[in-house]
Design a protein around this motif. Structure first.
Motif, PDB file in Angstrom:
ATOM      1  N   LEU A   1      13.129   2.401  -5.449  1.00  0.00           N
ATOM      2  CA  LEU A   1      12.274   1.220  -5.613  1.00  0.00           C
ATOM      3  C   LEU A   1      11.414   1.335  -6.866  1.00  0.00           C
ATOM      4  O   LEU A   1      11.205   0.349  -7.573  1.00  0.00           O
ATOM      5  CB  LEU A   1      11.407   1.013  -4.370  1.00  0.00           C
ATOM      6  CG  LEU A   1      12.192   0.698  -3.096  1.00  0.00           C
ATOM      7  CD1 LEU A   1      11.259   0.631  -1.903  1.00  0.00           C
ATOM      8  CD2 LEU A   1      12.983  -0.586  -3.244  1.00  0.00           C
ATOM      9  N   ASP A   2      10.923   2.529  -7.156  1.00  0.00           N
ATOM     10  CA  ASP A   2      10.123   2.726  -8.367  1.00  0.00           C
ATOM     11  C   ASP A   2      10.943   2.428  -9.619  1.00  0.00           C
ATOM     12  O   ASP A   2      10.456   1.801 -10.552  1.00  0.00           O
ATOM     13  CB  ASP A   2       9.593   4.154  -8.445  1.00  0.00           C
ATOM     14  CG  ASP A   2       8.542   4.442  -7.391  1.00  0.00           C
ATOM     15  OD1 ASP A   2       7.929   3.480  -6.885  1.00  0.00           O
ATOM     16  OD2 ASP A   2       8.345   5.622  -7.071  1.00  0.00           O
TER      17      ASP A   2
ATOM     18  N   ARG B   1      12.262   4.548  -0.913  1.00  0.00           N
ATOM     19  CA  ARG B   1      10.941   4.965  -1.403  1.00  0.00           C
ATOM     20  C   ARG B   1      10.938   6.441  -1.774  1.00  0.00           C
ATOM     21  O   ARG B   1      10.500   6.821  -2.859  1.00  0.00           O
ATOM     22  CB  ARG B   1       9.878   4.720  -0.329  1.00  0.00           C
ATOM     23  CG  ARG B   1       9.177   3.413  -0.408  1.00  0.00           C
ATOM     24  CD  ARG B   1       7.940   3.389   0.475  1.00  0.00           C
ATOM     25  NE  ARG B   1       8.134   3.979   1.785  1.00  0.00           N
ATOM     26  CZ  ARG B   1       8.577   3.331   2.854  1.00  0.00           C
ATOM     27  NH1 ARG B   1       8.877   2.062   2.778  1.00  0.00           N
ATOM     28  NH2 ARG B   1       8.718   3.950   4.005  1.00  0.00           N
ATOM     29  N   ASP B   2      11.421   7.274  -0.862  1.00  0.00           N
ATOM     30  CA  ASP B   2      11.355   8.722  -1.054  1.00  0.00           C
ATOM     31  C   ASP B   2      12.173   9.200  -2.247  1.00  0.00           C
ATOM     32  O   ASP B   2      11.792  10.160  -2.915  1.00  0.00           O
ATOM     33  CB  ASP B   2      11.828   9.457   0.203  1.00  0.00           C
ATOM     34  CG  ASP B   2      10.896   9.259   1.386  1.00  0.00           C
ATOM     35  OD1 ASP B   2       9.763   8.755   1.188  1.00  0.00           O
ATOM     36  OD2 ASP B   2      11.307   9.588   2.516  1.00  0.00           O
TER      37      ASP B   2
ATOM     38  N   ARG C   1      14.901   1.940   3.985  1.00  0.00           N
ATOM     39  CA  ARG C   1      13.737   1.647   3.137  1.00  0.00           C
ATOM     40  C   ARG C   1      12.956   2.930   2.836  1.00  0.00           C
ATOM     41  O   ARG C   1      12.499   3.138   1.712  1.00  0.00           O
ATOM     42  CB  ARG C   1      12.840   0.614   3.794  1.00  0.00           C
ATOM     43  CG  ARG C   1      11.786   0.106   2.851  1.00  0.00           C
ATOM     44  CD  ARG C   1      11.412  -1.335   3.167  1.00  0.00           C
ATOM     45  NE  ARG C   1      10.732  -1.923   2.052  1.00  0.00           N
ATOM     46  CZ  ARG C   1      11.300  -2.607   1.080  1.00  0.00           C
ATOM     47  NH1 ARG C   1      12.578  -2.810   1.089  1.00  0.00           N
ATOM     48  NH2 ARG C   1      10.599  -3.096   0.096  1.00  0.00           N
TER      49      ARG C   1
ATOM     50  N   ASP D   1       5.148  -0.122  -2.527  1.00  0.00           N
ATOM     51  CA  ASP D   1       6.149  -0.742  -1.661  1.00  0.00           C
ATOM     52  C   ASP D   1       5.473  -1.308  -0.434  1.00  0.00           C
ATOM     53  O   ASP D   1       4.661  -0.744   0.177  1.00  0.00           O
ATOM     54  CB  ASP D   1       7.200   0.300  -1.272  1.00  0.00           C
ATOM     55  CG  ASP D   1       8.210  -0.262  -0.315  1.00  0.00           C
ATOM     56  OD1 ASP D   1       8.579  -1.430  -0.479  1.00  0.00           O
ATOM     57  OD2 ASP D   1       8.623   0.470   0.586  1.00  0.00           O
TER      58      ASP D   1
END
Length: 109
Positions: free
Chosen positions: A99-100, A94-95, A90, A109
């Motif tokens: 997800l974006d 994100r990094d 996860r 998130d």
């Protein structure tokens, strides 16, 4: 001959929703670079997660709640290892912007 640096964000998948398998493949490649001895087990667990979500699973099918539900289906001996993997996966999502890019509107998130 010089090689370029890796992209800062996940590649845009044109015209299709991002799939969990695409993000997992990128994650596993990065994992193999940093900790190659853990790749095989991580791959097994991520394949199990995808099967739980229904293949081919869109990336957005994986949420904290679906991850927790999947963890409960695993034998108790595997749950701690799988929970650590999900936390790392996860953070990677994100990094690296997965997800974006998967969301139609950026939401935290």
């Amino acid at each position: 001959m010089t090689t370029g640096l890796p992209p800062v964000k996940a590649p845009w998948i044109v015209g299709r929703p991002a799939l969990l398998e695409h993000a997992a493949a990128d994650y596993l490649n990065e994992l193999a670079r940093q900790r190659p001895w853990t790749r095989s087990r991580a791959e097994e667990l991520l394949e199990s997660l995808e099967a739980f979500l229904g293949e081919p699973a869109p990336l957005l099918a994986y949420t904290r709640l679906t991850g927790e539900a999947w963890l409960r289906t695993l034998p108790s001996t595997d749950q701690t290892e799988a929970a650590e993997l999900l936390g790392d996966f996860r953070a990677y999502l994100r990094d690296w912007g997965w997800l974006d890019h998967a969301r139609p509107v950026n939401q935290p998130d």
